[in-house]
Design a protein around this motif. Structure first.
Motif, short mmCIF file in Angstrom:
data_model
loop_
_atom_site.label_atom_id
_atom_site.label_comp_id
_atom_site.label_asym_id
_atom_site.label_seq_id
_atom_site.Cartn_x
_atom_site.Cartn_y
_atom_site.Cartn_z
N GLN A 1 32.05 94.51 17.00
CA GLN A 1 32.05 95.82 16.35
C GLN A 1 32.13 96.96 17.37
OE1 GLN A 1 28.97 96.15 13.23
NE2 GLN A 1 28.77 93.93 13.34
N MET A 2 31.35 96.84 18.44
CA MET A 2 31.30 97.90 19.45
C MET A 2 32.64 98.05 20.15
SD MET A 2 29.01 98.06 22.92
CE MET A 2 29.97 96.69 23.61
N LEU A 3 33.24 96.92 20.55
CA LEU A 3 34.49 96.97 21.29
C LEU A 3 35.62 97.54 20.43
CD1 LEU A 3 34.53 95.94 24.23
CD2 LEU A 3 35.88 94.00 23.45
N THR A 4 35.66 97.12 19.17
CA THR A 4 36.69 97.61 18.26
C THR A 4 36.59 99.11 18.08
OG1 THR A 4 36.73 95.50 17.07
CG2 THR A 4 37.65 97.41 15.94
N ARG A 5 35.37 99.61 17.88
CA ARG A 5 35.18 101.04 17.66
C ARG A 5 35.50 101.84 18.93
NH1 ARG A 5 33.25 104.28 13.90
NH2 ARG A 5 32.84 102.49 12.55
N LYS A 6 35.07 101.33 20.08
CA LYS A 6 35.35 102.04 21.33
C LYS A 6 36.85 102.12 21.59
CE LYS A 6 31.19 101.44 24.17
NZ LYS A 6 30.67 100.86 25.44
N ALA A 7 37.55 101.01 21.37
CA ALA A 7 38.99 100.99 21.59
C ALA A 7 39.70 101.93 20.62
CB ALA A 7 39.53 99.57 21.45
N MET A 8 39.23 101.96 19.39
CA MET A 8 39.80 102.84 18.38
C MET A 8 39.62 104.30 18.79
SD MET A 8 38.87 102.85 14.32
CE MET A 8 37.14 103.19 14.65
N THR A 9 38.42 104.64 19.22
CA THR A 9 38.14 106.02 19.64
C THR A 9 38.98 106.41 20.84
OG1 THR A 9 35.87 105.87 18.81
CG2 THR A 9 36.33 107.60 20.40
N ARG A 10 39.13 105.49 21.79
CA ARG A 10 39.91 105.80 22.98
C ARG A 10 41.38 106.04 22.63
NH1 ARG A 10 40.06 102.16 28.45
NH2 ARG A 10 41.41 100.80 27.23
N THR A 11 41.91 105.22 21.73
CA THR A 11 43.30 105.40 21.31
C THR A 11 43.50 106.75 20.65
OG1 THR A 11 43.60 103.02 20.99
CG2 THR A 11 45.16 104.47 19.88
N ILE A 12 42.58 107.13 19.78
CA ILE A 12 42.69 108.42 19.09
C ILE A 12 42.56 109.56 20.09
CG2 ILE A 12 41.58 109.93 17.40
CD1 ILE A 12 40.91 107.44 15.79
N HIS A 13 41.66 109.43 21.05
CA HIS A 13 41.53 110.45 22.10
C HIS A 13 42.88 110.66 22.80
CE1 HIS A 13 37.60 112.18 22.75
NE2 HIS A 13 37.01 111.02 22.50
N GLN A 14 43.55 109.56 23.11
CA GLN A 14 44.83 109.65 23.81
C GLN A 14 45.86 110.37 22.95
OE1 GLN A 14 45.50 105.50 24.61
NE2 GLN A 14 44.25 105.49 26.46
N VAL A 15 45.88 110.05 21.65
CA VAL A 15 46.83 110.70 20.74
C VAL A 15 46.53 112.19 20.62
CG1 VAL A 15 47.62 110.81 18.34
CG2 VAL A 15 47.27 108.59 19.43
#
Length: 254
Positions: A80-94
């Motif tokens: 759960q933690m890794l999925t959410r962190k990766a999701m947040t990082r991708t959105i930050h980049q966008v």
């Protein structure tokens, strides 16, 4: 800012790839297709070793994702933690990319703390509303057998966590190596995992760990994400699969 569709491959493994193409190259290919690759190493008594740890890290870096190495008891929380962190990082980049296009590089760096908080809030909001698709690839090499109960629990808990999002969430669960292919789809795309025990039904453990080929096949799981032509041709030849006019492998798209 339009709603995004975030695509992730999550690999759960306990060892090094020992069959097929480089998993690092495969992860880089997934990243080119807009799919983030995250990796979790599941270990007991530090069994992953330096080589395995290095490979896990390199796969995640090449796939634009994150990695962690945990004991079985920590797996559910880490998924759960890794999925959410990766999701947040991708959105930050966008978000950062769009802001740079609107404001320019220097203007973005000069944002006030208040504006930065607004951007952070926008990222959180997009994270909740965006469509999330996660294909979980579970290593079924022989050494993973005692850890599969932890994997089942992680899948169940992850499914529950996805239901709490306001955006659409879908997940698929696959095993590698498969019986006749590099990857077997045991739970097709769904918004709710009802039977996580399906992953152990008629399961045959193997000594092979074809992580690279499994990643390549997983790319074709995502709607509107075709395999590159040369790889699609190679896989069609190997498995006698048919391909539609858009270059997708039909039996891998749900």
């Amino acid at each position: 800012m339009k709603q995004a569709t975030l695509r992730q491959i999550l690999i759960v493994t306990d060892g090094c790839s020992n069959s097929g193409m480089s998993p690092v190259a495969a992860a880089a290919l997934a990243k080119e297709q807009g799919i983030t690759v995250n990796v979790i190493g599941v270990v007991e008594r530090n069994e992953v070793g330096e080589q395995g740890e290095a490979e896990i890290k390199e796969i995640a870096e090449a796939g634009g994702g994150l990695f962690d190495i945990v004991y079985p008891a920590q797996l559910a929380q880490t998924v759960q933690m890794l999925t959410r962190k990766a999701m947040t990082r991708t959105i930050h980049q966008v978000v950062n990319k769009e802001l740079k296009e609107i404001l320019g590089e220097s203007a973005l760096e000069g944002l006030t703390p208040e504006k930065r908080m607004q951007v952070a809030g926008m990222v959180d909001d997009l994270g909740e509303r965006s469509t999330l698709e996660v294909a979980m690839l579970v290593d079924t090499s022989a050494s993973m057998k005692p850890k599969l109960s932890a994997v089942q629990q992680a899948i169940h808990d992850f499914s529950i966590s996805l239901r709490s999002r306001s955006g659409t969430s879908r997940m698929s669960v696959c095993l590698f190596p498969g019986k006749d292919k590099y990857l077997d789809i045991v739970i097709p795309w769904t918004e709710q995992i009802e039977k996580a025990h399906q992953i152990t039904s008629n399961l045959t453990m193997s000594g092979l760990t074809p992580t690279g080929p499994a990643i390549v096949e997983a790319i074709a799981l995502f709607n509107h994400v075709p395999l590159p032509a040369e790889l699609a041709d190679s896989y069609r030849s190997r498995y006698n699969e048919t391909e539609d006019d858009d270059g997708f492998l039909r039996d891998h798209v749900f």
